[in-house]
Design a protein around this motif. Structure first.
Motif, short mmCIF file in Angstrom:
data_model
loop_
_atom_site.label_atom_id
_atom_site.label_comp_id
_atom_site.label_asym_id
_atom_site.label_seq_id
_atom_site.Cartn_x
_atom_site.Cartn_y
_atom_site.Cartn_z
N VAL A 178 49.55 -34.34 26.24
CA VAL A 178 48.33 -33.89 25.55
C VAL A 178 48.34 -34.36 24.09
O VAL A 178 47.34 -34.86 23.58
CB VAL A 178 48.20 -32.35 25.63
CG1 VAL A 178 47.06 -31.86 24.75
CG2 VAL A 178 47.99 -31.92 27.07
N ALA A 179 49.51 -34.22 23.43
CA ALA A 179 49.62 -34.66 22.03
C ALA A 179 49.39 -36.17 21.92
O ALA A 179 48.74 -36.64 20.97
CB ALA A 179 50.99 -34.30 21.47
N GLY A 180 49.90 -36.94 22.88
CA GLY A 180 49.69 -38.38 22.87
C GLY A 180 48.22 -38.75 23.04
O GLY A 180 47.72 -39.65 22.37
N ALA A 196 46.46 -38.08 19.81
CA ALA A 196 46.78 -39.12 18.82
C ALA A 196 45.99 -40.40 19.10
O ALA A 196 45.50 -41.06 18.17
CB ALA A 196 48.28 -39.40 18.82
N ILE A 197 45.86 -40.76 20.37
CA ILE A 197 45.11 -41.97 20.73
C ILE A 197 43.64 -41.82 20.35
O ILE A 197 43.04 -42.73 19.76
CB ILE A 197 45.27 -42.28 22.23
CG1 ILE A 197 46.70 -42.77 22.51
CG2 ILE A 197 44.26 -43.32 22.69
CD1 ILE A 197 47.02 -42.91 23.98
N LEU A 254 41.58 -44.05 17.62
CA LEU A 254 40.37 -44.77 18.01
C LEU A 254 39.19 -44.42 17.10
O LEU A 254 38.45 -45.30 16.66
CB LEU A 254 40.01 -44.47 19.47
CG LEU A 254 40.90 -45.11 20.54
CD1 LEU A 254 40.55 -44.58 21.92
CD2 LEU A 254 40.80 -46.63 20.49
N VAL A 255 39.04 -43.14 16.81
CA VAL A 255 37.95 -42.70 15.93
C VAL A 255 38.11 -43.30 14.53
O VAL A 255 37.13 -43.67 13.88
CB VAL A 255 37.91 -41.15 15.86
CG1 VAL A 255 37.00 -40.66 14.75
CG2 VAL A 255 37.46 -40.58 17.20
N ALA A 262 48.36 -49.65 16.04
CA ALA A 262 48.15 -48.22 15.81
C ALA A 262 48.31 -47.41 17.10
O ALA A 262 48.83 -46.29 17.08
CB ALA A 262 46.76 -47.99 15.21
N LEU A 263 47.87 -47.96 18.22
CA LEU A 263 47.86 -47.20 19.48
C LEU A 263 49.19 -47.25 20.23
O LEU A 263 49.50 -46.33 21.00
CB LEU A 263 46.75 -47.71 20.40
CG LEU A 263 45.31 -47.50 19.93
CD1 LEU A 263 44.35 -48.05 20.97
CD2 LEU A 263 45.03 -46.03 19.67
N LEU A 264 49.97 -48.31 20.04
CA LEU A 264 51.17 -48.50 20.85
C LEU A 264 52.17 -47.34 20.77
O LEU A 264 52.68 -46.90 21.81
CB LEU A 264 51.86 -49.82 20.51
CG LEU A 264 53.07 -50.17 21.38
CD1 LEU A 264 52.67 -50.27 22.84
CD2 LEU A 264 53.71 -51.45 20.91
#
Length: 197
Positions: A25-27, A30-31, A35-36, A89-91
């Motif tokens: 859920v935390a991941g 964060a994603i 993205l936002v 940023a997403l990795l």
């Protein structure tokens, strides 16, 4: 009663599954947050390495200091630099998400008393491979994103693609792969001994 509960491993497996689920859920959060922040392509924060960039930093207007990294905000990135910045940023969050999902699967299987199964072996190997890949991709993408951000600000870095290795992630993946090998041996032994007893 207390002794029976302390000697029972099932609560530990529940905690493992719950911790994995909460981390998933935390991941995801964060994603979505990244993205936002990045998709509008305006004032995108990028951490840059200042080692090869001329800079001056004054503290209180008089005391000189050397900055090793900074956060710059860039807008209007081209498709390739934007893709690199977004991936960098997403990795980390995606890596966390995949590994946590694998541990959630393991916790659920262990709770049901299933240890040396194909699903558990796939979960461990997936987590190990994810960590090993992230150990190369995370620093490499971060360095390339840094160079792309600086070039978009007309700062010459002399290096457009950066290769790196995060030894902590690499060793974690290597150790988890060793655990996966032990699970593979256990699964083979279980298969060979089925029906003998």
């Amino acid at each position: 009663m207390v002794q029976r509960w302390l000697s029972n491993p099932r609560p530990d497996f529940v905690v493992l599954a719950l911790a994995g689920g909460l981390t998933v859920v935390a991941g995801i959060v964060a994603i979505v947050r990244d993205l936002v922040r990045i998709l509008p392509n305006r004032d995108v924060p990028v951490t840059v390495d200042l080692a090869d960039v001329p800079h001056e930093l004054l503290v209180n207007g008089a005391v000189g200091a050397e900055a090793t990294e900074a956060v710059v905000r860039v807008s209007g990135l081209g498709p390739a630099p934007f893709g690199v910045v977004l991936a960098a940023a997403l990795l980390p969050a995606i890596t966390l998400l995949v590994v946590a999902a694998c541990f959630t699967v393991l916790g659920g299987s262990f709770f049901r008393g299933e240890f040396f199964t194909r699903a558990n072996l796939v979960a461990i190997n997936t987590a190990a491979a994810t960590l090993v890949l992230a150990s190369v991709l995370t620093p490499s993408l971060a360095g390339t994103a840094s160079s792309s951000a600086l070039e978009s600000l007309d700062a010459v870095t002399g290096q457009s693609v950066v290769l790196g290795l995060d030894m902590s992630l690499f060793l974690a993946g290597f150790l988890l792969a060793a655990v996966g090998y032990a699970f593979q041996r256990g699964a083979s032994l279980k298969h060979d001994t089925e029906g003998l007893v």
